[in-house]
Design a protein around this motif. Structure first.
Motif, PDB file in Angstrom:
ATOM      1  N   ASN A  71     -12.405  21.166 -16.751  1.00 32.27           N
ATOM      2  CA  ASN A  71     -12.566  19.414 -17.044  1.00 32.27           C
ATOM      3  C   ASN A  71     -12.975  18.983 -18.936  1.00 32.27           C
ATOM      4  O   ASN A  71     -13.533  19.856 -19.532  1.00 32.27           O
ATOM      5  N   TYR A  78     -22.732   9.294 -17.430  1.00 30.66           N
ATOM      6  CA  TYR A  78     -22.644  11.061 -16.762  1.00 30.66           C
ATOM      7  C   TYR A  78     -23.345  11.615 -16.930  1.00 30.66           C
ATOM      8  O   TYR A  78     -23.186  12.306 -15.461  1.00 30.66           O
ATOM      9  N   SER A 114     -22.959  13.791 -12.882  1.00 34.25           N
ATOM     10  CA  SER A 114     -23.545  14.871 -12.883  1.00 34.25           C
ATOM     11  C   SER A 114     -25.067  15.615 -11.314  1.00 34.25           C
ATOM     12  O   SER A 114     -24.052  16.601 -10.581  1.00 34.25           O
ATOM     13  N   LEU A 137     -21.137  25.250 -11.255  1.00 39.39           N
ATOM     14  CA  LEU A 137     -20.819  25.516 -12.616  1.00 39.39           C
ATOM     15  C   LEU A 137     -20.678  26.710 -13.490  1.00 39.39           C
ATOM     16  O   LEU A 137     -22.052  27.340 -13.057  1.00 39.39           O
ATOM     17  N   TRP A 169     -20.157  26.590 -16.991  1.00 40.26           N
ATOM     18  CA  TRP A 169     -20.663  27.010 -18.557  1.00 40.26           C
ATOM     19  C   TRP A 169     -19.769  24.915 -18.380  1.00 40.26           C
ATOM     20  O   TRP A 169     -19.171  24.578 -17.933  1.00 40.26           O
ATOM     21  N   THR A 170     -20.732  24.146 -19.308  1.00 41.79           N
ATOM     22  CA  THR A 170     -20.111  23.615 -20.144  1.00 41.79           C
ATOM     23  C   THR A 170     -21.613  23.718 -21.112  1.00 41.79           C
ATOM     24  O   THR A 170     -21.837  24.132 -21.910  1.00 41.79           O
ATOM     25  N   GLU A 215     -20.695  20.628 -25.073  1.00 49.93           N
ATOM     26  CA  GLU A 215     -20.110  19.853 -26.276  1.00 49.93           C
ATOM     27  C   GLU A 215     -18.775  20.320 -26.960  1.00 49.93           C
ATOM     28  O   GLU A 215     -18.811  21.526 -27.829  1.00 49.93           O
ATOM     29  N   PHE A 243     -17.134  16.549 -23.863  1.00 53.34           N
ATOM     30  CA  PHE A 243     -17.673  17.439 -23.875  1.00 53.34           C
ATOM     31  C   PHE A 243     -16.518  18.281 -22.792  1.00 53.34           C
ATOM     32  O   PHE A 243     -15.427  17.867 -22.251  1.00 53.34           O
ATOM     33  N   VAL A 244     -16.856  19.922 -21.955  1.00 51.45           N
ATOM     34  CA  VAL A 244     -16.564  20.363 -21.343  1.00 51.45           C
ATOM     35  C   VAL A 244     -16.847  20.829 -20.282  1.00 51.45           C
ATOM     36  O   VAL A 244     -18.204  21.129 -20.508  1.00 51.45           O
ATOM     37  N   ALA A 245     -16.620  20.647 -19.022  1.00 55.00           N
ATOM     38  CA  ALA A 245     -17.399  21.497 -17.872  1.00 55.00           C
ATOM     39  C   ALA A 245     -16.286  23.137 -17.223  1.00 55.00           C
ATOM     40  O   ALA A 245     -14.762  22.738 -17.211  1.00 55.00           O
ATOM     41  N   VAL A 294     -15.810  24.444 -14.014  1.00 55.60           N
ATOM     42  CA  VAL A 294     -16.136  24.415 -12.351  1.00 55.60           C
ATOM     43  C   VAL A 294     -15.481  25.911 -11.557  1.00 55.60           C
ATOM     44  O   VAL A 294     -14.556  25.569 -11.004  1.00 55.60           O
ATOM     45  N   HIS A 317     -11.009  11.367 -18.948  1.00 58.10           N
ATOM     46  CA  HIS A 317     -11.320  12.344 -18.008  1.00 58.10           C
ATOM     47  C   HIS A 317     -10.171  13.508 -17.241  1.00 58.10           C
ATOM     48  O   HIS A 317      -9.000  12.465 -16.763  1.00 58.10           O
TER      49      HIS A 317
END
Length: 129
Positions: free
Chosen positions: A20, A39, A43, A57, A59-60, A62, A78-80, A82, A114
């Motif tokens: 993401n 956001y 979440s 999740l 990892w998340t 900046e 931001f990066v996620a 999943v 996104h």
């Protein structure tokens, strides 16, 4: 817009990690705080939905700077990562009435952009060799 056609071409029972990439609005579209605030509301709703489908999740964090590649169009906030046990689980969540009614409006309010990229594992330090 969800690319259902593209996702349906993937093996439905194969595990998938969704990358993401998010760029937040300065102000939430609904006027309730910043894009980041919206956001966080998103979440709070989606994490239980992910877990209910066997996902988590991984990892998340900046997004700080583009280290390699074109800078234009790659200013993410931001990066996620999943994990979902299957593409079908991801589609089930994203097309559910609860997601569309309760979660997605917060995502739309939060994000100017996104992007979600479906990935398949080529290597993982977590998988024994």
């Amino acid at each position: 817009m969800l690319n259902i056609e593209g996702l349906e071409k993937l093996e439905p029972n194969a595990p998938v990690v969704m990358l993401n990439l998010m760029r937040f609005r300065a102000r939430s579209r609904d006027g309730d705080g910043s894009g980041w605030d919206a956001y966080l509301r998103y979440s709070a709703i989606t994490v239980p939905m992910i877990r209910a489908r066997g996902g988590t999740l991984l990892w998340t964090g900046e997004a700080k700077a583009v280290a390699l590649g074109p800078h234009r169009g790659n200013q993410w906030d931001f990066v996620a990562l999943v994990y979902y046990p299957s593409v079908a689980a991801f589609l089930d969540m994203m097309t559910s009435e609860a997601y569309e009614r309760e979660a997605d409006p917060h995502r739309v309010n939060a994000c100017a952009e996104h992007v979600i990229i479906a990935t398949s594992e080529a290597y993982s330090k977590f998988r024994p060799k």
